[in-house]
Design an enzyme around this catalytic site. Structure first.
Site, mmCIF file in Angstrom:
data_model
loop_
_atom_site.group_PDB
_atom_site.id
_atom_site.type_symbol
_atom_site.label_atom_id
_atom_site.label_comp_id
_atom_site.label_asym_id
_atom_site.label_seq_id
_atom_site.Cartn_x
_atom_site.Cartn_y
_atom_site.Cartn_z
ATOM 1 C CD GLU A 79 -2.977 0.854 2.358
ATOM 2 O OE1 GLU A 79 -3.537 1.839 2.864
ATOM 3 O OE2 GLU A 79 -3.248 -0.317 2.685
ATOM 4 C CB CYS A 111 -4.883 -3.703 3.989
ATOM 5 S SG CYS A 111 -4.515 -2.162 4.843
ATOM 6 C CG HIS A 233 -6.931 -6.246 7.378
ATOM 7 N ND1 HIS A 233 -5.560 -6.224 7.304
ATOM 8 C CD2 HIS A 233 -7.339 -4.950 7.311
ATOM 9 C CE1 HIS A 233 -5.152 -4.966 7.192
ATOM 10 N NE2 HIS A 233 -6.211 -4.186 7.194
#
Length: 382
Positions: A79, A111, A233
């Site tokens: 990113e 992400c 995540h």
């Protein structure tokens, strides 16, 4: 054909900041970070570290015990890319001395892109079973000082080798995917730090959790009870807890915190590593459990903006013989602790321009960023 993650390894930065130090300096109750965010500390790059040096370090650890000649593709997901044209993986390719007969590409979607790279690698191996693909996820989460995101910063890299008949986990066919155009988090080209809409970001993350799960369940004869452990995540670990709770409410099944607890141990100490975050979670889950052989793990990958994927892997027999938790321990425990004032000095001294400059030698990692010459980033292997 069984295809999946054959091996993986990690790297992080030279420095670490304890969130207790930040709390004391800012006059904040430490519980706001430890309990409210679920974080204890975060990795801070030295001036001679970036996504390339971390990614190359993680990949070197991996390739020191594998045959680089089998690699036909390098996929670098980040990113926080360092160039608008040249893939960061090309720098890594050179530092590692990989063969020239290799395809190298950079992936970007906040992400999430590490998972896109991983699935692309699986598709390549399905077509060319003798090939192996090196997937590198590497990021530096850097937010504006005094912003809500400042205590959720971090940095790290996970390198994965994707192959047929893998030693660690098989990635199962069919996953659930979700895309929605949401302006919850973004970083324009002219900004070195991102912009975040906090509540919208949380809502988008939870919406994507349910959307990706529903797509997965619609495509496969799969119940949530068929999954033995979960990894979500983790921009900060409390967010993963929220996703786990939301999923349990949605499917109407109790999903205890013990199903995700182990996956958060590394991220509590590393902070947000963007594309690498989910895979630090996978590493922690595998390192922390010796009885997962034959078990199915569920992984939820999210990237703001937003794109998400829910997929499953099956842990392979004998996986514990191919793990290297000592490398994670070394990466985390060898970091040099800095004060809040030192951290702020490093943050304020960040150079995002391409004018000529040299960096001081700080990191003792095998690769370092030495500066910029004639607008070209320079690296050295040691």
């Amino acid at each position: 054909m069984n295809i999946g993650i054959h091996d993986f390894d990690v790297a992080t930065t030279h420095y670490v900041l304890k969130l207790d130090s930040m709390a004391e300096a800012l006059g904040v109750d430490p519980a706001k970070y430890q309990l409210g965010l679920g974080q204890d500390e975060f990795s801070v790059p030295a001036p001679d570290e970036d996504v390339v040096t971390m990614g190359a370090h993680a990949a070197k650890r991996l390739l020191d015990r594998n045959d680089p000649s089998k690699i036909r593709m390098v996929l670098f997901a980040t990113e926080t890319g360092i160039d608008q044209s040249k893939a960061a993986g090309v720098f890594v390719h050179g530092l590692l001395g990989l063969p020239t007969a290799v395809r190298t590409v950079e992936f970007k979607q906040a992400c999430y892109s590490g998972t896109a790279a991983l699935q692309t690698a699986v598709n390549h191996v399905a077509r060319y079973p003798e090939d192996q693909v090196l997937v590198i996820t590497s990021d530096v989460a850097r937010y504006a000082v005094d912003s809500g995101g400042e205590p959720t910063q971090g940095a790290g890299a996970v390198a994965m080798l994707v192959a047929a008949d893998p030693n660690l986990v098989v990635i199962e066919p069919q996953s659930g995917v979700f895309t929605a155009d949401v302006n919850d988090f973004w970083r324009p080209n002219d900004s070195s730090t991102p912009f975040v809409e906090g509540k919208l970001s949380l809502d988008a993350y939870l919406d994507a959790t349910i959307g990706a799960w529903d797509d997965l369940a619609a495509r496969r004869d799969l119940n949530v009870s068929d999954i033995h452990r979960f990894m979500h995540h983790q921009p900060f670990t409390k967010m993963a807890r929220k996703a786990h709770t939301k999923l349990a409410e949605h499917v109407g099944v109790e999903l205890g915190s013990e199903l995700i607890e182990e996956s958060m141990t590394y991220n509590r100490r590393i902070g947000n590593s963007y594309t690498a975050s989910l895979y630090f979670g996978l590493a922690a889950q595998l390192h922390g459990n010796e009885d997962l052989a034959g078990k199915r793990l569920g992984l939820f990958s999210y990237g703001s903006g937003s794109v998400a994927e829910f997929f499953t892997v099956v842990v392979q027999p004998g996986y514990t013989e191919h793990l290297h938790p000592e490398n994670v321990a070394e990466s985390l425990d060898s970091r040099e602790e800095i004060t809040f004032e030192q951290y702020r000095d490093l943050h304020n001294a960040y150079v995002g321009e391409s004018e000529n400059y040299e960096t001081a030698t700080v990191t003792d990692a095998p690769f370092r960023f030495t500066g910029v010459t004639d607008r070209v980033r320079q690296y050295e292997a040691r």
